[in-house]
Write a protein that holds these residues in place. Structure first.
Motif, mmCIF file in Angstrom:
data_model
loop_
_atom_site.group_PDB
_atom_site.id
_atom_site.type_symbol
_atom_site.label_atom_id
_atom_site.label_comp_id
_atom_site.label_asym_id
_atom_site.label_seq_id
_atom_site.Cartn_x
_atom_site.Cartn_y
_atom_site.Cartn_z
ATOM 1 N N GLY A 1 10.128 5.761 4.723
ATOM 2 C CA GLY A 1 9.591 6.569 3.633
ATOM 3 C C GLY A 1 10.585 6.724 2.498
ATOM 4 N N GLY A 2 10.128 7.296 1.392
ATOM 5 C CA GLY A 2 10.973 7.467 0.205
ATOM 6 C C GLY A 2 10.935 6.236 -0.688
ATOM 7 N N PHE A 3 11.461 6.399 -1.893
ATOM 8 C CA PHE A 3 11.515 5.304 -2.876
ATOM 9 C C PHE A 3 12.973 5.074 -3.256
ATOM 10 C CE2 PHE A 3 7.031 5.018 -4.483
ATOM 11 C CZ PHE A 3 6.496 6.090 -3.778
ATOM 12 N N SER A 4 13.290 3.815 -3.598
ATOM 13 C CA SER A 4 14.635 3.481 -4.081
ATOM 14 C C SER A 4 14.543 3.101 -5.555
ATOM 15 C CB SER A 4 15.206 2.327 -3.267
ATOM 16 O OG SER A 4 14.276 1.273 -3.220
ATOM 17 N N GLU B 1 2.443 -1.326 -9.485
ATOM 18 C CA GLU B 1 2.866 -2.312 -8.482
ATOM 19 C C GLU B 1 4.368 -2.263 -8.279
ATOM 20 O OE1 GLU B 1 1.168 -4.142 -6.342
ATOM 21 O OE2 GLU B 1 -0.511 -3.000 -7.171
ATOM 22 N N PHE B 2 5.111 -2.146 -9.396
ATOM 23 C CA PHE B 2 6.576 -2.103 -9.289
ATOM 24 C C PHE B 2 7.006 -0.864 -8.500
ATOM 25 C CE2 PHE B 2 10.613 -0.339 -10.770
ATOM 26 C CZ PHE B 2 11.470 -1.345 -10.336
ATOM 27 N N ILE B 3 6.440 0.304 -8.843
ATOM 28 C CA ILE B 3 6.852 1.544 -8.145
ATOM 29 C C ILE B 3 6.541 1.419 -6.647
ATOM 30 C CG2 ILE B 3 6.565 4.053 -7.972
ATOM 31 C CD1 ILE B 3 5.779 4.130 -10.936
ATOM 32 N N LEU B 4 5.340 0.912 -6.332
ATOM 33 C CA LEU B 4 4.959 0.792 -4.917
ATOM 34 C C LEU B 4 5.878 -0.179 -4.178
ATOM 35 C CD1 LEU B 4 1.050 0.825 -5.209
ATOM 36 C CD2 LEU B 4 2.529 2.672 -4.391
ATOM 37 N N SER B 5 6.401 -1.189 -4.901
ATOM 38 C CA SER B 5 7.293 -2.162 -4.237
ATOM 39 C C SER B 5 8.663 -1.551 -3.935
ATOM 40 C CB SER B 5 7.438 -3.426 -5.100
ATOM 41 O OG SER B 5 8.269 -3.142 -6.222
ATOM 42 N N CYS B 6 8.923 -0.359 -4.472
ATOM 43 C CA CYS B 6 10.212 0.310 -4.216
ATOM 44 C C CYS B 6 10.129 1.319 -3.077
ATOM 45 C CB CYS B 6 10.702 1.007 -5.498
ATOM 46 S SG CYS B 6 11.064 -0.163 -6.801
ATOM 47 N N GLN B 7 8.969 1.363 -2.366
ATOM 48 C CA GLN B 7 8.855 2.260 -1.210
ATOM 49 C C GLN B 7 9.623 1.687 -0.031
ATOM 50 O OE1 GLN B 7 4.459 3.901 -0.875
ATOM 51 N NE2 GLN B 7 4.430 1.718 -1.282
ATOM 52 N N ASP B 8 10.185 2.562 0.788
ATOM 53 C CA ASP B 8 10.721 2.142 2.080
ATOM 54 C C ASP B 8 9.567 2.266 3.070
ATOM 55 O OD1 ASP B 8 11.769 2.146 4.684
ATOM 56 O OD2 ASP B 8 13.736 2.800 3.963
ATOM 57 N N PRO C 1 13.399 -2.607 -5.513
ATOM 58 C CA PRO C 1 12.964 -3.027 -4.180
ATOM 59 C C PRO C 1 14.154 -3.331 -3.270
ATOM 60 C CG PRO C 1 11.694 -4.155 -5.866
ATOM 61 C CD PRO C 1 12.739 -3.367 -6.586
ATOM 62 N N ASP C 2 14.059 -2.888 -2.025
ATOM 63 C CA ASP C 2 15.031 -3.172 -0.952
ATOM 64 C C ASP C 2 16.354 -2.427 -1.057
ATOM 65 O OD1 ASP C 2 13.151 -4.876 0.191
ATOM 66 O OD2 ASP C 2 13.792 -6.539 -1.094
ATOM 67 N N SER D 1 0.842 -1.209 0.000
ATOM 68 C CA SER D 1 0.000 0.000 0.000
ATOM 69 C C SER D 1 0.877 1.259 0.000
ATOM 70 C CB SER D 1 -0.948 -0.017 1.199
ATOM 71 O OG SER D 1 -0.167 0.029 2.361
ATOM 72 N N PHE D 2 0.271 2.368 -0.348
ATOM 73 C CA PHE D 2 0.992 3.628 -0.501
ATOM 74 C C PHE D 2 1.192 4.269 0.872
ATOM 75 C CE2 PHE D 2 0.727 8.255 -1.837
ATOM 76 C CZ PHE D 2 2.000 8.281 -2.387
ATOM 77 N N THR D 3 2.444 4.500 1.254
ATOM 78 C CA THR D 3 2.730 5.001 2.613
ATOM 79 C C THR D 3 2.964 6.523 2.580
ATOM 80 O OG1 THR D 3 5.043 4.368 2.293
ATOM 81 C CG2 THR D 3 3.651 2.796 3.435
ATOM 82 N N ARG D 4 1.891 7.256 2.272
ATOM 83 C CA ARG D 4 1.982 8.717 2.098
ATOM 84 C C ARG D 4 2.655 9.435 3.274
ATOM 85 N NH1 ARG D 4 -0.993 12.557 -0.487
ATOM 86 N NH2 ARG D 4 -2.314 10.957 -1.359
ATOM 87 N N SER D 5 2.191 9.133 4.510
ATOM 88 C CA SER D 5 2.714 9.909 5.654
ATOM 89 C C SER D 5 4.211 9.653 5.842
ATOM 90 C CB SER D 5 1.933 9.590 6.920
ATOM 91 O OG SER D 5 2.019 8.214 7.147
ATOM 92 N N LYS D 6 4.652 8.458 5.517
ATOM 93 C CA LYS D 6 6.100 8.157 5.636
ATOM 94 C C LYS D 6 6.888 8.984 4.613
ATOM 95 C CE LYS D 6 5.576 4.269 8.165
ATOM 96 N NZ LYS D 6 6.006 3.946 9.447
ATOM 97 N N HIS D 7 6.326 9.117 3.412
ATOM 98 C CA HIS D 7 7.038 9.904 2.384
ATOM 99 C C HIS D 7 7.117 11.382 2.791
ATOM 100 C CE1 HIS D 7 7.022 6.300 0.194
ATOM 101 N NE2 HIS D 7 5.776 6.357 -0.231
#
Ligand code: FPP
Ligand code: ZN
Length: 329
Positions: A285-288, A274-281, A291-292, A2-8
């Motif tokens: 928060g933030g994206f890499s 799905e791929f972009i969401l799997s790159c969330q920390d 994944p991981d 799921s999308f972790t808005r507050s973490k970002h």
């Protein structure tokens, strides 16, 4: 995932402290770009946020006053902006500075001397010699990143995007600028950095972006879009060239080009989402990039901008030509 808005939002808000602690020296020379990425990410995540409000100061890694002061201090006396205070000017920083000023509504600040960053004047006419964007254009229409620096279609894009944002496209020779970019077109439909340079999705964003800003129709759009569509891998992510790994930033470079070519549906949006969401920390928060890996602000802004182009709920709409929230354009 799921999308972790507050973490970002927390990731962006704490960015300045994190940069100072963790990898400050690496990020130091890219600070101007970093602030553009962070502001764009924040404003996409918060469509209602007004950069002139107190709330902006509480949500941003730097207050509006401090962002403006930083940009003012990065102006070079000879024209252009550096990546940090006291650093040499470069086209990529000049574009970021102008994008930041547009977003924080700072273009009219009396400390900003726009003419110095646009024009080229000879020493006899003015001292110090002004080497604005105009002076970066070569005889063949190409642009260099800095004085005597390399030529690259990235810098053609930076010049045209920045001048269009300032309504000063009259400052350069547009017909040679377009002719040079057309020469960077390859048989596979893509564009490279220089004539004969390998097709690369980042350069394609720059060339298609520049032509779209200038309202020039892209020739052989189907061939180019096919090359772009082949960038999607079975995992749903996109790469930048054949044989390369998927990477979240190419969600932007490829998808924005597809949007400008009016062929967004040529990419499987659900799989890419799905791929972009799997790159969330999911913790910090933030994206890499994948994944991981470790999240950073570069992949965070392009992950969010990619999701925005796919119509992800709760994100502001993004302009594919400028990579800025449309409400500022
Ligand atoms: C990939 O670079 C990306 C590019 C070549 C495009 C860069 C675009 C600009 C500087 C223009 C300004 C951009 C915006 C969004 C306003 P890379 O060096 O990461 O390539 P690699 O993945 O092949 O290493
Ligand atoms: Zn990347």
């Amino acid at each position: 995932m799921s999308f972790t808005r507050s973490k970002h939002l927390a990731f962006i808000q704490e960015l300045d402290g994190r940069i100072q602690k963790l990898d400050y020296w690496q990020a130091d020379y890219l600070r101007m770009n970093g602030i553009y990425w962070a502001l764009t990410a924040l404003l996409l995540l918060r469509p209602e946020l007004d950069p002139l409000s107190n709330e902006f100061d509480l949500s941003s890694p730097l207050t509006r006053t401090d962002v403006l002061k930083f940009v003012v201090e990065c102006q070079r006396p000879e024209g252009g902006f550096g990546g940090n205070v006291g650093h040499d000017a470069h086209m990529t920083f000049t574009l970021s500075a102008i994008q930041i000023l547009v977003m924080i509504k700072g273009l009219n600040d009396p400390r900003i001397d726009l003419d110095r960053h646009i024009r080229c004047t000879l020493p006899a006419q003015q001292s110090p010699n002004h080497l604005g964007i105009q002076s970066r254009q070569r005889e063949d229409g190409s642009f260099s990143g800095d004085e005597d620096g390399e030529i690259d279609t990235r810098f053609s894009y930076c010049a045209i995007s920045a001048l269009k944002l300032l309504a000063r496209l009259d400052a350069i020779n547009l017909s040679t600028a377009v002719a040079f970019v057309e020469k960077c077109r390859n048989f596979d439909g893509g564009f490279g950095a220089i004539p004969g340079g390998e097709s690369h999705a980042g350069q394609i964003f720059c060339c298609v972006g520049m032509l779209t800003i200038l309202n020039i129709e892209i020739q052989a759009a189907d061939r180019l879009s096919e090359w772009l569509a082949w960038r999607q891998l079975p995992c749903g992510g996109l790469n930048g060239r054949p044989e390369k790994l998927e990477d979240v930033c190419y969600s932007w470079w490829v998808l924005s080009s597809m949007a400008m070519l009016n062929r967004l549906t040529w990419i499987d949006g659900e799989k890419l989402k799905e791929f972009i969401l799997s790159c969330q920390d999911a913790v910090s928060g933030g994206f890499s990039d994948r994944p991981d890996d470790m999240a950073d602000i570069f992949h965070t802004v392009f992950g969010l901008a990619g999701l925005a182009l796919l119509g992800f709920p709760g994100l502001d709409s993004v302009d594919p030509k400028y990579c800025m929230p449309t409400r500022f354009l």
